[in-house]
Design an enzyme around this catalytic site. Structure first.
Site, short mmCIF file in Angstrom:
data_model
loop_
_atom_site.label_atom_id
_atom_site.label_comp_id
_atom_site.label_asym_id
_atom_site.label_seq_id
_atom_site.Cartn_x
_atom_site.Cartn_y
_atom_site.Cartn_z
N HIS A 1 -4.69 -2.16 21.06
CA HIS A 1 -3.33 -2.18 20.53
C HIS A 1 -3.28 -1.97 19.02
CE1 HIS A 1 -3.87 -6.27 18.87
NE2 HIS A 1 -4.59 -6.48 19.95
N ASP A 2 -2.26 -1.24 18.59
CA ASP A 2 -1.93 -1.06 17.17
C ASP A 2 -2.97 -0.29 16.38
OD1 ASP A 2 0.58 -2.79 17.08
OD2 ASP A 2 -0.88 -4.26 17.79
N GLY B 1 -8.25 -4.31 18.22
CA GLY B 1 -6.91 -4.05 17.74
C GLY B 1 -6.83 -3.80 16.25
#
Length: 255
Positions: free
Chosen positions: A118-119, A136
């Site tokens: 994520h991200d 992440g």
């Protein structure tokens, strides 16, 4: 060009000349750019935007929930740029509310079993070999190369034209234009082969070499080395990129 066994959500949008293979699943709020290819058993789970000419390999999963205990089902996205190739069994998670999205740039090549958490923010023309595992909030700048079986700690930054050797455990930032290898990982000078292949001039390569020596092969502190480099070296965008990256490091730069 959609195989009869594929499942395509009614809210998904497919461009011209898109190919969807057997048993592929394209979920809600997914858009697929023109001339893209979705191979057999691939899953675009939800909230995914693919650019033009993207190739998604067999069994790849894009747009799964972020693996973050703070995530509570908010609307977040994955975005993949034009011409990027994702080979077999890659996994790319959506972002969290921290940034709202996970992004991969244009013309990237992610080989089999790469995981993008994520991200993460991946620039253009990035190459990742088999089994790169990314936590992440990692950022990888344009034209970086990461070799196989490399785990990367959360919030790490990898600079433009950096090269990371296979099996390296990357827990700190890798400065642009450098070569990092090992477990624990260390810097081994400039990415000379990458700079030569990219056509950097001898003057630029010499300036970067001198900047590297001031920062990592001298008795100066980091701040002293940066000040000396700015005072003594010719003003080039590449040297300034190198220095600013180090100045902005939050996790620290490996040596």
């Amino acid at each position: 060009m959609i195989h009869r066994t594929a499942l395509v959500d009614q809210t998904a949008r497919l461009g011209q000349d898109v190919s969807v293979g057997p048993y592929a699943i394209i979920g809600p709020s997914v858009s697929v750019g023109d001339r893209s290819t979705i191979a057999a058993h691939a899953v675009l789970e939800r909230n995914v935007r693919l650019g033009v000419g993207v190739k998604v390999g067999i069994g790849t999963v894009i747009g799964g929930d972020p693996q973050d205990l703070k995530y509570k089902g908010e609307e977040t996205w994955v975005e993949v740029g034009d011409g990027t190739i994702l080979r077999e069994y890659c996994t790319i998670n959506r972002g969290t509310t921290a940034t709202g999205r996970t992004t991969i740039g244009e013309r990237c090549f992610l080989m089999s079993y790469v995981h993008i958490a994520h991200d993460c923010v991946i620039g253009n023309d990035v190459i990742m070999a088999n089994g790169v595992q990314m936590a992440g909030h990692v950022s990888v700048d344009d034209r970086a190369i990461i070799s196989g079986l490399t785990p990367i700690h959360q919030f790490v930054r990898i600079g433009t034209f950096a090269f990371v050797g296979g099996g390296s455990r990357v827990n700190q930032d890798v400065p642009p234009f450098t070569k990092a290898v090992g477990n624990p990982v260390h810097l081994y000078g400039l990415n000379s082969v990458g700079l030569q292949r990219a056509g950097f001039s001898p003057d630029v390569k010499l300036a970067l070499k001198r900047a590297y020596r001031l920062l990592f092969n001298s008795d100066l502190t980091v701040s002293q080395g940066i000040a000396r480099a700015r005072a003594d070296l010719p003003e080039t965008p590449e040297v300034e990129t190198f220095l600013r990256f180090i100045e902005g490091s939050q996790r620290g730069v490996m040596v």
